[in-house]
Design a protein around this motif. Structure first.
Motif, PDB file in Angstrom:
ATOM      1  N   ILE A 192       0.868  -1.178   0.000  1.00 13.09           N
ATOM      2  CA  ILE A 192       0.000   0.000   0.000  1.00 13.09           C
ATOM      3  C   ILE A 192       0.905   1.229   0.000  1.00 13.09           C
ATOM      4  N   SER A 193       0.822   1.992  -1.087  1.00 13.23           N
ATOM      5  CA  SER A 193       1.763   3.091  -1.293  1.00 13.23           C
ATOM      6  C   SER A 193       1.196   4.459  -0.938  1.00 13.23           C
ATOM      7  N   ARG A 194      -0.131   4.554  -0.775  1.00 15.07           N
ATOM      8  CA  ARG A 194      -0.726   5.863  -0.435  1.00 15.07           C
ATOM      9  C   ARG A 194      -2.081   5.627   0.207  1.00 15.07           C
ATOM     10  N   ILE A 195      -2.370   6.379   1.255  1.00 15.48           N
ATOM     11  CA  ILE A 195      -3.714   6.382   1.816  1.00 15.48           C
ATOM     12  C   ILE A 195      -4.141   7.823   2.061  1.00 15.48           C
ATOM     13  N   ARG A 196      -5.438   8.035   1.972  1.00 10.71           N
ATOM     14  CA  ARG A 196      -6.013   9.340   2.330  1.00 10.71           C
ATOM     15  C   ARG A 196      -7.138   9.069   3.300  1.00 10.71           C
ATOM     16  N   CYS A 197      -7.117   9.776   4.410  1.00 13.65           N
ATOM     17  CA  CYS A 197      -8.150   9.570   5.420  1.00 13.65           C
ATOM     18  C   CYS A 197      -8.778  10.902   5.811  1.00 13.65           C
ATOM     19  N   HIS A 198     -10.003  10.805   6.316  1.00 14.81           N
ATOM     20  CA  HIS A 198     -10.754  11.964   6.772  1.00 14.81           C
ATOM     21  C   HIS A 198     -11.238  11.718   8.197  1.00 14.81           C
ATOM     22  N   TYR A 199     -11.354  12.782   8.937  1.00 10.02           N
ATOM     23  CA  TYR A 199     -11.916  12.696  10.288  1.00 10.02           C
ATOM     24  C   TYR A 199     -12.555  14.042  10.603  1.00 10.02           C
TER      25      TYR A 199
END
Length: 250
Positions: A192-199
């Motif tokens: 897994i080379s990139r993640i985008r998360c929201h909170y």
């Protein structure tokens, strides 16, 4: 260091392919011959798996002689990619003719939901729950690096081994029930080379890279490096002042 190198490779590869400036080192007839050679196995796989299906177009996935040198050219491989439609849903399919392995993107959304829950479990040990409201992943970039052997690379019939990045698909043999063990076991070599998360938090920068470090240590397949993107979706969130932070300190 390894993480930085792999991420740099991925960025260069993406830029090269999108720009269209990398020379093509195989002919259209070679590509067509490979695709045609792969179609019987693809059709058999889909017929056994679904019975009825609609086959889309398939094309060659370009190979690199050295994965860290994407600008040296796009060569052939033993890997093709295309699509299929079943019950009104269209999915991506990758077939590695050399290994006989198939990959699809059918379970990617389920994997993203699962990984959201797994990551949140770690973050809750680092931050109060009120700082992690509505936590979710919106990007989970996933890939495998596979090799094709003895590929013709020029008009003199010289051959070499080439490498292909297979992205945004999972091994087709994985089922929904397999996903927890699949992730905990390192994604069968996937990265897994990139993640985008929201909170959603009242504190502007409540969630930072540091809160993820225990999760990344326990899950080395997450090689996101600088491609960990974090968004607080609360437009009214405020930056904590130094004085208030000091007052809250024990």
């Amino acid at each position: 260091m390894k993480r930085c190198v792999k991420l740099a490779i991925l960025v260069l590869l993406t830029a090269a392919l999108l720009s269209g400036c990398v020379p093509k080192r195989y002919s259209d007839s070679q590509e067509e011959a490979l695709v045609q050679a792969c179609l019987p196995a693809i059709q058999e796989f889909l017929a056994d798996r679904y019975g009825e299906y609609e086959l889309g177009e398939f094309y060659l996935l370009k190979g690199l002689i050295e994965p860290e040198k994407p600008l040296l050219g796009r060569f052939g491989s033993n890997v093709v990619r295309g699509s299929y439609t079943v019950g009104g849903n269209t999915w991506e399919l990758v077939y590695d003719r050399e290994t006989g392995r198939f990959y699809t993107n059918e379970l990617l959304e389920m994997l993203m939901k699962q990984e959201t829950t797994r990551i949140l479990g770690y973050l809750e040990a680092e931050l109060p729950k009120e700082d992690l409201r509505e936590f979710r992943l919106t990007v989970l970039d996933f890939y495998y690096l596979v090799q094709s052997h003895d590929i013709v690379i020029d008009n003199k019939n010289n051959t070499a081994d080439t490498y292909v990045y297979i992205n945004s698909v999972l091994p087709a043999e994985i089922t929904e029930e397999d996903l927890p063990a699949f992730a905990e076991g390192g994604f069968d070599g996937g990265i897994i080379s990139r993640i985008r998360c929201h909170y959603y938090s009242d504190r502007k920068n409540a969630l930072t890279d540091e809160a993820f470090q225990t999760f990344f240590t326990d899950n080395p397949s997450y090689q996101v490096g600088q491609y960990l993107l974090i968004d607080n979706d609360n437009p009214s969130a405020v930056e904590e002042s130094a004085s208030s932070s000091e007052a809250d300190a024990p």
